[in-house]
Design a protein around this motif. Structure first.
Motif, PDB file in Angstrom:
ATOM      1  N   ASP A  39       0.989  -0.940  -0.154  1.00  0.00           N
ATOM      2  CA  ASP A  39       0.086   0.195   0.211  1.00  0.00           C
ATOM      3  C   ASP A  39       1.066   1.350  -0.102  1.00  0.00           C
ATOM      4  O   ASP A  39       0.322   2.356   0.029  1.00  0.00           O
ATOM      5  CB  ASP A  39      -0.481  -0.084   1.283  1.00  0.00           C
ATOM      6  N   ASP A  81       2.950   4.413  -1.169  1.00  0.00           N
ATOM      7  CA  ASP A  81       2.682   5.507  -2.612  1.00  0.00           C
ATOM      8  C   ASP A  81       3.482   5.536  -3.662  1.00  0.00           C
ATOM      9  O   ASP A  81       2.944   5.258  -5.085  1.00  0.00           O
ATOM     10  CB  ASP A  81       3.053   6.719  -2.248  1.00  0.00           C
ATOM     11  N   HIS A 115       1.228   2.341  -5.647  1.00  0.00           N
ATOM     12  CA  HIS A 115      -0.282   3.496  -6.573  1.00  0.00           C
ATOM     13  C   HIS A 115       0.571   3.694  -7.576  1.00  0.00           C
ATOM     14  O   HIS A 115      -0.440   3.783  -8.571  1.00  0.00           O
ATOM     15  CB  HIS A 115      -0.072   4.017  -5.290  1.00  0.00           C
ATOM     16  N   ARG A 135       1.622   1.516 -10.201  1.00  0.00           N
ATOM     17  CA  ARG A 135       0.067   0.933 -10.602  1.00  0.00           C
ATOM     18  C   ARG A 135      -0.611   1.312 -11.903  1.00  0.00           C
ATOM     19  O   ARG A 135      -1.012   1.732 -12.896  1.00  0.00           O
ATOM     20  CB  ARG A 135      -0.867   0.424  -9.847  1.00  0.00           C
ATOM     21  N   LEU A 136      -0.580   3.220 -11.356  1.00  0.00           N
ATOM     22  CA  LEU A 136      -1.303   4.091 -12.043  1.00  0.00           C
ATOM     23  C   LEU A 136      -0.719   4.178 -13.357  1.00  0.00           C
ATOM     24  O   LEU A 136      -1.061   4.467 -14.678  1.00  0.00           O
ATOM     25  CB  LEU A 136      -1.235   5.606 -11.169  1.00  0.00           C
ATOM     26  N   ARG A 182       0.924  -6.675 -13.163  1.00  0.00           N
ATOM     27  CA  ARG A 182       1.180  -7.087 -11.494  1.00  0.00           C
ATOM     28  C   ARG A 182       2.432  -8.216 -11.235  1.00  0.00           C
ATOM     29  O   ARG A 182       3.381  -8.241  -9.762  1.00  0.00           O
ATOM     30  CB  ARG A 182      -0.174  -8.397 -11.037  1.00  0.00           C
TER      31      ARG A 182
END
Length: 308
Positions: free
Chosen positions: A197, A199, A202, A205-206, A211
């Motif tokens: 989790d 930053d 994230h 991933r954006l 994965r």
């Protein structure tokens, strides 16, 4: 372009310790330098490292360092005490030089310990990171398998497997590996849950990272340092397990100069020739202590509460 670092030692240290590195190469070298300084600030860790380097030298250059053939039997030299000109650490019941057998035994002990780590660490790291990253039923399934493996006492399971498949070095490696991987899986899962989790995950991933890329490019490398430190600390337990299997006749087989077997063979003459069993036992103690000291130093180096 950044200027080349000064050739003087003080200039090199200033360049490595710079808070504003001019390149990725300088930043990587600076981080390694700061970690080494933190590690070198602990004399006990350096002592442990020195013992292990000596063990590696003995294992690599045993035929050149050992004064005698470790398997050569000279019955006229049976149970010579330490201190003689030709046998510094004495001889055993068959007249074999104990120093030479200890040197050659370092190769066996180190080989088994390294093989166990090479097998166990990737398995535990893979299971733990996959479970923590994907979660859900995958996490539940993998962790229940891990819990089942943790429910069995390590030494009992290792002894049972070694007794079932027979003695030998490879079987000893497999027996120890079966009992050792769950702890690494648990540690890797805990580290993954902390990182998943974050930053930067994230952001990646954006940006479209898959994965698989997130797992292999970010999660696994960041979990590796904790797992490696745990492996270093566990090496002492692995060496003791190897010695225990050898002591019971389930590890390396005679006339191989394995330290656990040497202790077992010397217990019958312990009162009359204490050095036959005591010196291999001291070698096991020294190497186990060295790995613990080294592991403590590495734990301080890779502690996330310390800045790089």
């Amino acid at each position: 372009m950044s200027a080349a670092p000064p050739p003087r030692a003080a200039g090199w240290r200033a360049w490595l310790a710079s808070d504003t590195p001019a390149s990725r190469h300088q930043a990587a070298l600076g981080r390694a330098y700061r970690r080494w300084r933190r590690f070198a600030g602990n004399p006990l860790s350096l002592f442990g490292l020195a013992i292990l380097l000596l063990l590696v030298v003995f294992a690599a250059f045993g035929p050149l360092v050992a004064p005698h053939d470790p398997l050569q039997q000279v019955l006229s030299d049976r149970l010579l005490p330490p201190g003689s000109a030709s046998h510094w650490l004495g001889t055993d019941q068959l007249g074999r030089d104990i120093l030479s057998r200890l040197i050659y035994g370092a190769r066996i002990t180190l080989s088994i310990a390294i093989l166990v780590v090479v097998v166990v660490v990737p398995i535990g790291l893979l299971i733990g990171t996959v479970a923590g990253f994907f979660g859900g039923w995958i996490d539940t399934l993998l962790m229940r398998v891990t819990d089942i493996a943790l429910a069995f006492p390590k030494i009992v399971l290792a002894l049972a497997f070694a007794a079932a498949v027979g003695p030998g070095v490879i079987n000893a490696v497999i027996a120890i590996s079966i009992t050792a991987w769950p702890a690494y899986a648990r540690l890797a899962r805990a580290e993954t849950l902390r990182l998943v989790d974050a930053d930067f995950i994230h952001v990646a991933r954006l940006q479209g990272a898959s994965r698989t890329r997130l797992l292999l490019r970010y999660i696994v490398p960041l979990c590796s340092s904790s797992v490696i430190v745990r492996a270093t600390l566990d090496m002492a337990g692995i060496i003791l397990t190897v010695a225990g299997l050898g002591f019971l006749g389930l590890g390396a087989q005679p006339p191989s100069p394995e330290w656990g077997y040497m202790v077992a063979s010397g217990r019958n003459v312990l009162l009359n020739a204490w050095w036959v069993a005591t010196l291999p036992g001291c070698a096991i103690l020294a190497v186990s202590l060295a790995f613990n000291l080294l592991g403590d130093g590495l734990r301080d180096v890779f502690d996330p509460r310390h800045g790089d």
